[in-house]
Design a protein around this motif. Structure first.
Motif, short mmCIF file in Angstrom:
data_model
loop_
_atom_site.label_atom_id
_atom_site.label_comp_id
_atom_site.label_asym_id
_atom_site.label_seq_id
_atom_site.Cartn_x
_atom_site.Cartn_y
_atom_site.Cartn_z
N SER A 173 -2.75 -3.13 4.20
CA SER A 173 -2.14 -1.81 4.28
C SER A 173 -0.64 -1.94 4.07
O SER A 173 -0.05 -2.97 4.35
CB SER A 173 -2.41 -1.19 5.65
OG SER A 173 -3.78 -0.93 5.84
N CYS A 174 -0.07 -0.88 3.57
CA CYS A 174 1.37 -0.85 3.31
C CYS A 174 1.89 0.51 3.72
O CYS A 174 1.35 1.54 3.27
CB CYS A 174 1.65 -1.12 1.85
SG CYS A 174 3.37 -0.89 1.35
N ALA A 175 2.91 0.52 4.54
CA ALA A 175 3.49 1.77 5.00
C ALA A 175 4.93 1.87 4.55
O ALA A 175 5.70 0.92 4.67
CB ALA A 175 3.41 1.85 6.52
N ARG A 234 -4.79 5.57 -1.13
CA ARG A 234 -3.50 5.92 -0.54
C ARG A 234 -3.62 7.22 0.23
O ARG A 234 -4.53 8.02 0.01
CB ARG A 234 -2.41 6.05 -1.62
CG ARG A 234 -2.59 7.18 -2.58
CD ARG A 234 -1.55 7.14 -3.68
NE ARG A 234 -0.25 7.63 -3.25
CZ ARG A 234 0.84 7.62 -4.03
NH1 ARG A 234 0.78 7.12 -5.27
NH2 ARG A 234 1.99 8.10 -3.57
N LYS A 268 0.74 10.23 4.91
CA LYS A 268 1.16 9.12 5.75
C LYS A 268 2.03 8.11 5.01
O LYS A 268 2.56 7.19 5.62
CB LYS A 268 -0.05 8.42 6.35
CG LYS A 268 -0.86 9.29 7.30
CD LYS A 268 -2.03 8.51 7.88
CE LYS A 268 -2.83 9.37 8.85
NZ LYS A 268 -4.00 8.64 9.42
N THR A 278 1.13 5.81 2.87
CA THR A 278 0.53 4.49 2.95
C THR A 278 -0.34 4.22 1.73
O THR A 278 -0.84 5.16 1.09
CB THR A 278 -0.34 4.34 4.20
OG1 THR A 278 -1.38 5.32 4.17
CG2 THR A 278 0.49 4.53 5.47
N SER A 290 -3.48 1.28 0.63
CA SER A 290 -4.33 0.23 1.16
C SER A 290 -5.08 -0.46 0.04
O SER A 290 -5.33 0.13 -1.02
CB SER A 290 -5.32 0.81 2.16
OG SER A 290 -4.66 1.39 3.27
#
Length: 120
Positions: A21-23, A71, A75, A77, A79
């Protein structure tokens, strides 16, 4: 300043699964494109997958049928679901994003990377 922070890397046996995950933080805008790259030891960084703000995806041939990118624009994000992992998937995985480009360049936003190690 915009930051991309990856999570979810680790050690897994061949055939197993991981979800990265990437935020994005410090941003109110929606990235036009977000994606994942990877770099294995001694190799150049390579594109794994991208997804646009409207959900159009690209997957490299070597992950098609095994990886899925998604995505959440609200949010901020993105993934990467990685299934049927192989030892060749061992690499540092980087999240990247661009506000305006159709593709992601070195001048866009990049995370610090997360290590994925697949044991055979």
């Amino acid at each position: 300043q915009v930051k991309l922070v990856e999570s979810g890397g680790g050690l897994v046996q061949a055939g197993g699964s991981l979800r990265l995950s990437c935020a994005a933080s410090e941003t109110v805008l929606t990235f036009n494109i977000m994606g994942w790259y990877r770099q294995a030891p001694g190799k150049q960084r390579e594109l794994v997958a991208t997804i646009t703000s409207v959900g159009r995806t690209y997957l490299a041939d070597f992950v098609k049928g095994r990886f899925t990118i998604s995505r959440d624009n609200a949010k901020k994000t993105v993934s990467l679901q990685m299934n049927s992992l192989e030892s060749e998937d061992t690499a540092v995985y980087y999240c990247a994003a661009s506000y305006w480009g159709a593709t992601i360049s070195e001048n866009d936003y990049w995370g610090q990377g997360t290590q994925v190690t697949v044991s055979s």
